[in-house]
Scaffold this active site. Structure first.
Site, PDB file in Angstrom:
ATOM      1  N   GLY A  51       1.204   1.286   3.211  1.00  8.13           N
ATOM      2  CA  GLY A  51       2.140   2.011   2.352  1.00  8.13           C
ATOM      3  C   GLY A  51       2.926   3.092   3.071  1.00  8.13           C
TER       4      GLY A  51
ATOM      5  N   GLU B  67      -6.728  -4.106   7.943  1.00 10.02           N
ATOM      6  CA  GLU B  67      -5.701  -3.226   7.392  1.00 10.02           C
ATOM      7  C   GLU B  67      -5.886  -1.818   7.963  1.00 10.02           C
ATOM      8  OE1 GLU B  67      -4.081  -5.001   3.427  1.00 10.02           O
ATOM      9  OE2 GLU B  67      -5.689  -3.602   2.986  1.00 10.02           O
TER      10      GLU B  67
ATOM     11  N   SER C  48       2.141  -2.494   5.597  1.00 11.94           N
ATOM     12  CA  SER C  48       3.605  -2.479   5.722  1.00 11.94           C
ATOM     13  C   SER C  48       4.182  -3.810   6.233  1.00 11.94           C
ATOM     14  CB  SER C  48       4.063  -1.303   6.595  1.00 11.94           C
ATOM     15  OG  SER C  48       3.679  -0.074   5.994  1.00 11.94           O
TER      16      SER C  48
ATOM     17  N   LYS D 294      -2.102  -4.080  -6.424  1.00  8.26           N
ATOM     18  CA  LYS D 294      -2.669  -2.739  -6.662  1.00  8.26           C
ATOM     19  C   LYS D 294      -2.451  -2.356  -8.136  1.00  8.26           C
ATOM     20  CE  LYS D 294      -2.106  -1.768  -1.797  1.00  8.26           C
ATOM     21  NZ  LYS D 294      -1.861  -0.802  -0.728  1.00  8.26           N
TER      22      LYS D 294
END
Ligand code: 13P
Length: 255
Positions: free
Chosen positions: A170, A164, A210, A11
């Site tokens: 996150g 995802e 995660s 990212k």
């Protein structure tokens, strides 16, 4: 059999020195022949420098690209430019691009086609929002996202799908292995409907959200989970190597 694929999506993180150091630290802990694919996806501006220190046992891709080959598109990057600096892969349709940058299915289809036409391989991301899961819309959303970008005019030989769930990105809230398996099996079934059973059986489907060293092996041990697309935990070599170890230990799926 499907080869596992563990990828680190950095990212908008790290600086140049830390990016190069991270690759070297991953390399130092990676078995010479891991038996799985391992990749890093740095920010655009670090790609060339990372390519210079990237070992042959690792692959590198970008986090996004534009769908035109060149021209007056200020701030955008063409697929061929990514190839020029050593990328073999590109992530398309990440939830942050869909939901923060407003990318639509129509744009994502163009991006997938342009990237493949340039000879890049694609990680195409799909995943539902928490509200969509709570409204029992997960399958509707996944089907729509698959059909928006893939189909008869896109061959899947060079495409990986990453599931995802947005609520797991996150947040520290990983999907349970059973939730991941259920969604992955659904995606594989949709690909079988859209293409055929043999294409679906070969398709690598990564889980993202995660993932960490402590849950990687159990997630990748599910029959339809063929790897991981890792955000936060891919920024620390020890943690990322732990995830890779989980991928190596987990049995490969498919025929
Ligand atoms: P986290 O691993 O930080 O949840 O991010 C997942 C992700 O978005 C990878 O693309």
């Amino acid at each position: 059999m499907r080869r596992k694929f563990v990828a680190g999506n950095w990212k908008m993180n790290l600086n140049l020195a830390d990016a190069k150091a991270l690759v070297k630290a991953i390399q130092a802990g990676l078995p010479a022949k891991p038996g799985i694919d391992v990749g890093v996806f740095p920010p655009f501006v670090y790609l060339k420098s990372v390519a210079e220190v990237l070992p042959p046992s690792m692959i590198m891709g970008a986090q996004n690209c534009y769908f035109e080959a060149g021209g007056a598109f200020t701030g955008e990057v063409a697929p061929q430019m990514l190839k020029d600096v050593g990328c073999t892969w590109v992530i398309i349709g990440h939830s942050e691009r869909r939901h923060i940058l407003g990318e639509t299915g129509e744009v994502l289809k163009k991006k997938v086609k342009a990237a493949l036409a340039a000879g890049l391989r694609v990680i195409y991301c799909v995943g539902e929002l928490l509200a969509e899961r709570e409204a029992n819309q997960t399958e509707v959303v996944l089907r729509r996202q698959i059909r928006e970008a893939l189909g008869a005019d896109v061959t899947l030989d060079s495409v990986v799908i990453a599931y995802e769930p947005v609520w797991a990105i996150g947040t520290g809230k990983t999907a349970t292995p059973a939730q991941a398996q259920e969604a992955h099996a659904f995606i594989r079934g949709e690909i079988a409907n859209l293409y055929n059973g043999s294409v679906a059986d070969k398709l690598i489907i990564q889980y993202g959200g995660s993932v960490k060293a402590s849950n990687a092996q159990e997630l990748m041990g599910q029959p339809d989970v063929d790897g991981a697309l890792v955000g936060g935990a891919s920024l620390k070599a020890v943690e990322f190597l732990g995830i890779i170890k989980g991928g190596i230990a987990a049995p490969a799926g498919g025929k």
